[in-house]
Design a protein around this motif. Structure first.
Motif, PDB file in Angstrom:
ATOM      1  N   ASN A  34       0.877  -1.165   0.000  1.00 12.46           N
ATOM      2  CA  ASN A  34       0.000   0.000   0.000  1.00 12.46           C
ATOM      3  C   ASN A  34       0.914   1.216   0.000  1.00 12.46           C
ATOM      4  O   ASN A  34       1.645   1.441   0.963  1.00 12.46           O
ATOM      5  CB  ASN A  34      -0.868  -0.037   1.262  1.00 12.46           C
ATOM      6  N   PRO A  35       0.912   1.975  -1.095  1.00 15.89           N
ATOM      7  CA  PRO A  35       1.861   3.090  -1.187  1.00 15.89           C
ATOM      8  C   PRO A  35       1.681   4.132  -0.084  1.00 15.89           C
ATOM      9  O   PRO A  35       2.612   4.854   0.251  1.00 15.89           O
ATOM     10  CB  PRO A  35       1.579   3.697  -2.563  1.00 15.89           C
ATOM     11  N   VAL A  36       0.500   4.172   0.482  1.00 20.84           N
ATOM     12  CA  VAL A  36       0.221   5.191   1.495  1.00 20.84           C
ATOM     13  C   VAL A  36       0.946   4.895   2.814  1.00 20.84           C
ATOM     14  O   VAL A  36       1.487   5.780   3.460  1.00 20.84           O
ATOM     15  CB  VAL A  36      -1.304   5.312   1.728  1.00 20.84           C
ATOM     16  N   CYS A  37       0.988   3.599   3.195  1.00 22.41           N
ATOM     17  CA  CYS A  37       1.550   3.260   4.508  1.00 22.41           C
ATOM     18  C   CYS A  37       2.747   2.314   4.424  1.00 22.41           C
ATOM     19  O   CYS A  37       3.462   2.133   5.402  1.00 22.41           O
ATOM     20  CB  CYS A  37       0.478   2.593   5.367  1.00 22.41           C
ATOM     21  N   GLY A  38       2.939   1.664   3.263  1.00 22.69           N
ATOM     22  CA  GLY A  38       4.056   0.736   3.109  1.00 22.69           C
ATOM     23  C   GLY A  38       3.751  -0.676   3.563  1.00 22.69           C
ATOM     24  O   GLY A  38       4.609  -1.549   3.472  1.00 22.69           O
ATOM     25  N   ASP A  39       2.553  -0.928   4.069  1.00 23.48           N
ATOM     26  CA  ASP A  39       2.192  -2.302   4.455  1.00 23.48           C
ATOM     27  C   ASP A  39       2.166  -3.204   3.218  1.00 23.48           C
ATOM     28  O   ASP A  39       1.885  -2.746   2.113  1.00 23.48           O
ATOM     29  CB  ASP A  39       0.811  -2.332   5.125  1.00 23.48           C
ATOM     30  N   VAL A  40       2.445  -4.486   3.458  1.00 29.03           N
ATOM     31  CA  VAL A  40       2.609  -5.411   2.327  1.00 29.03           C
ATOM     32  C   VAL A  40       1.716  -6.635   2.499  1.00 29.03           C
ATOM     33  O   VAL A  40       1.625  -7.203   3.585  1.00 29.03           O
ATOM     34  CB  VAL A  40       4.079  -5.891   2.249  1.00 29.03           C
ATOM     35  N   VAL A  41       1.072  -7.023   1.406  1.00 31.14           N
ATOM     36  CA  VAL A  41       0.330  -8.282   1.395  1.00 31.14           C
ATOM     37  C   VAL A  41       0.842  -9.111   0.230  1.00 31.14           C
ATOM     38  O   VAL A  41       1.012  -8.605  -0.881  1.00 31.14           O
ATOM     39  CB  VAL A  41      -1.196  -8.037   1.237  1.00 31.14           C
ATOM     40  N   ARG A  42       1.124 -10.378   0.534  1.00 26.14           N
ATOM     41  CA  ARG A  42       1.516 -11.306  -0.539  1.00 26.14           C
ATOM     42  C   ARG A  42       0.369 -12.294  -0.747  1.00 26.14           C
ATOM     43  O   ARG A  42      -0.209 -12.800   0.224  1.00 26.14           O
ATOM     44  CB  ARG A  42       2.778 -12.062  -0.119  1.00 26.14           C
ATOM     45  N   LEU A  43       0.064 -12.554  -2.002  1.00 23.14           N
ATOM     46  CA  LEU A  43      -0.988 -13.496  -2.343  1.00 23.14           C
ATOM     47  C   LEU A  43      -0.395 -14.626  -3.173  1.00 23.14           C
ATOM     48  O   LEU A  43       0.303 -14.367  -4.156  1.00 23.14           O
ATOM     49  CB  LEU A  43      -2.072 -12.773  -3.156  1.00 23.14           C
ATOM     50  N   ASP A  44      -0.627 -15.854  -2.760  1.00 24.84           N
ATOM     51  CA  ASP A  44      -0.197 -17.039  -3.512  1.00 24.84           C
ATOM     52  C   ASP A  44      -1.441 -17.804  -3.953  1.00 24.84           C
ATOM     53  O   ASP A  44      -2.350 -18.018  -3.140  1.00 24.84           O
ATOM     54  CB  ASP A  44       0.622 -17.994  -2.622  1.00 24.84           C
ATOM     55  N   VAL A  45      -1.439 -18.219  -5.214  1.00 23.66           N
ATOM     56  CA  VAL A  45      -2.608 -18.941  -5.737  1.00 23.66           C
ATOM     57  C   VAL A  45      -2.137 -20.142  -6.545  1.00 23.66           C
ATOM     58  O   VAL A  45      -1.196 -20.028  -7.342  1.00 23.66           O
ATOM     59  CB  VAL A  45      -3.456 -18.019  -6.655  1.00 23.66           C
ATOM     60  N   ILE A  46      -2.784 -21.267  -6.335  1.00 24.84           N
ATOM     61  CA  ILE A  46      -2.565 -22.435  -7.198  1.00 24.84           C
ATOM     62  C   ILE A  46      -3.811 -22.632  -8.041  1.00 24.84           C
ATOM     63  O   ILE A  46      -4.940 -22.674  -7.503  1.00 24.84           O
ATOM     64  CB  ILE A  46      -2.254 -23.700  -6.363  1.00 24.84           C
ATOM     65  N   LEU A  47      -3.604 -22.700  -9.340  1.00 25.10           N
ATOM     66  CA  LEU A  47      -4.714 -22.906 -10.273  1.00 25.10           C
ATOM     67  C   LEU A  47      -4.723 -24.363 -10.718  1.00 25.10           C
ATOM     68  O   LEU A  47      -3.656 -24.972 -10.880  1.00 25.10           O
ATOM     69  CB  LEU A  47      -4.555 -22.016 -11.504  1.00 25.10           C
ATOM     70  N   GLU A  48      -5.914 -24.880 -10.922  1.00 26.64           N
ATOM     71  CA  GLU A  48      -6.029 -26.248 -11.451  1.00 26.64           C
ATOM     72  C   GLU A  48      -7.252 -26.291 -12.354  1.00 26.64           C
ATOM     73  O   GLU A  48      -8.342 -25.871 -11.918  1.00 26.64           O
ATOM     74  CB  GLU A  48      -6.196 -27.234 -10.285  1.00 26.64           C
ATOM     75  N   ASP A  49      -7.061 -26.753 -13.573  1.00 22.39           N
ATOM     76  CA  ASP A  49      -8.140 -26.777 -14.561  1.00 22.39           C
ATOM     77  C   ASP A  49      -8.816 -25.409 -14.686  1.00 22.39           C
ATOM     78  O   ASP A  49     -10.062 -25.325 -14.746  1.00 22.39           O
ATOM     79  CB  ASP A  49      -9.194 -27.850 -14.204  1.00 22.39           C
ATOM     80  N   GLY A  50      -8.014 -24.367 -14.667  1.00 19.82           N
ATOM     81  CA  GLY A  50      -8.556 -23.020 -14.883  1.00 19.82           C
ATOM     82  C   GLY A  50      -9.297 -22.430 -13.707  1.00 19.82           C
ATOM     83  O   GLY A  50      -9.981 -21.414 -13.845  1.00 19.82           O
ATOM     84  N   ARG A  51      -9.184 -23.054 -12.541  1.00 20.62           N
ATOM     85  CA  ARG A  51      -9.855 -22.543 -11.336  1.00 20.62           C
ATOM     86  C   ARG A  51      -8.858 -22.424 -10.194  1.00 20.62           C
ATOM     87  O   ARG A  51      -7.850 -23.126 -10.174  1.00 20.62           O
ATOM     88  CB  ARG A  51     -10.942 -23.521 -10.856  1.00 20.62           C
ATOM     89  N   VAL A  52      -9.240 -21.603  -9.212  1.00 20.62           N
ATOM     90  CA  VAL A  52      -8.400 -21.473  -8.021  1.00 20.62           C
ATOM     91  C   VAL A  52      -8.588 -22.715  -7.153  1.00 20.62           C
ATOM     92  O   VAL A  52      -9.698 -22.998  -6.690  1.00 20.62           O
ATOM     93  CB  VAL A  52      -8.789 -20.218  -7.202  1.00 20.62           C
ATOM     94  N   ARG A  53      -7.505 -23.454  -6.988  1.00 23.40           N
ATOM     95  CA  ARG A  53      -7.596 -24.623  -6.098  1.00 23.40           C
ATOM     96  C   ARG A  53      -7.256 -24.222  -4.668  1.00 23.40           C
ATOM     97  O   ARG A  53      -7.850 -24.702  -3.711  1.00 23.40           O
ATOM     98  CB  ARG A  53      -6.664 -25.734  -6.570  1.00 23.40           C
ATOM     99  N   LYS A  54      -6.260 -23.323  -4.533  1.00 21.90           N
ATOM    100  CA  LYS A  54      -5.818 -22.910  -3.206  1.00 21.90           C
ATOM    101  C   LYS A  54      -5.378 -21.465  -3.265  1.00 21.90           C
ATOM    102  O   LYS A  54      -4.732 -21.049  -4.241  1.00 21.90           O
ATOM    103  CB  LYS A  54      -4.605 -23.732  -2.781  1.00 21.90           C
ATOM    104  N   ALA A  55      -5.672 -20.720  -2.222  1.00 20.88           N
ATOM    105  CA  ALA A  55      -5.185 -19.336  -2.141  1.00 20.88           C
ATOM    106  C   ALA A  55      -4.720 -19.089  -0.712  1.00 20.88           C
ATOM    107  O   ALA A  55      -5.388 -19.490   0.249  1.00 20.88           O
ATOM    108  CB  ALA A  55      -6.297 -18.357  -2.517  1.00 20.88           C
ATOM    109  N   ARG A  56      -3.578 -18.451  -0.594  1.00 22.76           N
ATOM    110  CA  ARG A  56      -3.020 -18.121   0.725  1.00 22.76           C
ATOM    111  C   ARG A  56      -2.511 -16.687   0.694  1.00 22.76           C
ATOM    112  O   ARG A  56      -2.106 -16.191  -0.354  1.00 22.76           O
ATOM    113  CB  ARG A  56      -1.852 -19.048   1.081  1.00 22.76           C
ATOM    114  N   PHE A  57      -2.506 -16.062   1.875  1.00 16.32           N
ATOM    115  CA  PHE A  57      -1.913 -14.725   1.930  1.00 16.32           C
ATOM    116  C   PHE A  57      -0.964 -14.632   3.119  1.00 16.32           C
ATOM    117  O   PHE A  57      -1.058 -15.397   4.082  1.00 16.32           O
ATOM    118  CB  PHE A  57      -3.004 -13.641   2.037  1.00 16.32           C
TER     119      PHE A  57
END
Ligand code: FES
Length: 131
Positions: A34-57
């Motif tokens: 977030n450019p305003v405060c510098g906080d950071v979020v990382r998003l990880d996603v695994i796709l399978e057959d064109g869909r989200v199988r797993k998402a983590r942050f």
């Protein structure tokens, strides 16, 4: 009142975040700040057959950004790439259910921005490997 329920839900997700962590060998992995405060979020996603199988942050942020990331990972599981691409800020505002106000909009949309950047990179890679 409805907004009280949403506030409670936000606090509950902040105190007990869902899908927190990182994924091994994800198809999408993006860190956005977030450019305003510098906080950071990382998003990880695994796709399978064109869909989200797993998402983590993972990452650090305020109540809104962490709650949004937690709710967002739940919301996108099972969605197709086309559905992900169609998501916009309004989906986040509806998901959170509270009026964020101009200073908090960046906090709320942080995971969505990570996803949008990640999808763009993922698509570019798909096109690159198709040639
Ligand atoms: Fe930093 Fe909200 S204040 S993400």
């Amino acid at each position: 009142m409805a907004s009280d329920l949403y506030r409670e839900q936000i606090l509950e997700h902040y105190g007990n975040p869902r899908n927190q962590g990182v994924l091994e060998d994800p198809d999408i992995s993006v860190e956005r700040d977030n450019p305003v405060c510098g906080d950071v979020v990382r998003l990880d996603v695994i796709l399978e057959d064109g869909r989200v199988r797993k998402a983590r942050f993972s990452g650090q942020g305020c109540v809104i950004s962490i709650a949004s990331a937690s709710m967002f990972t739940e919301k996108i599981e099972g969605k197709t790439v086309a559905e992900l691409k169609a998501m916009d800020d309004e989906d986040i505002f509806q998901m959170l259910g509270v009026d964020l106000g101009p200073s908090r909009v960046n906090c709320g949309v942080l995971p969505l921005r990570a996803l949008q950047e990640g999808l763009a990179r993922w698509e570019a890679k798909q096109k690159g490997s198709a040639v």
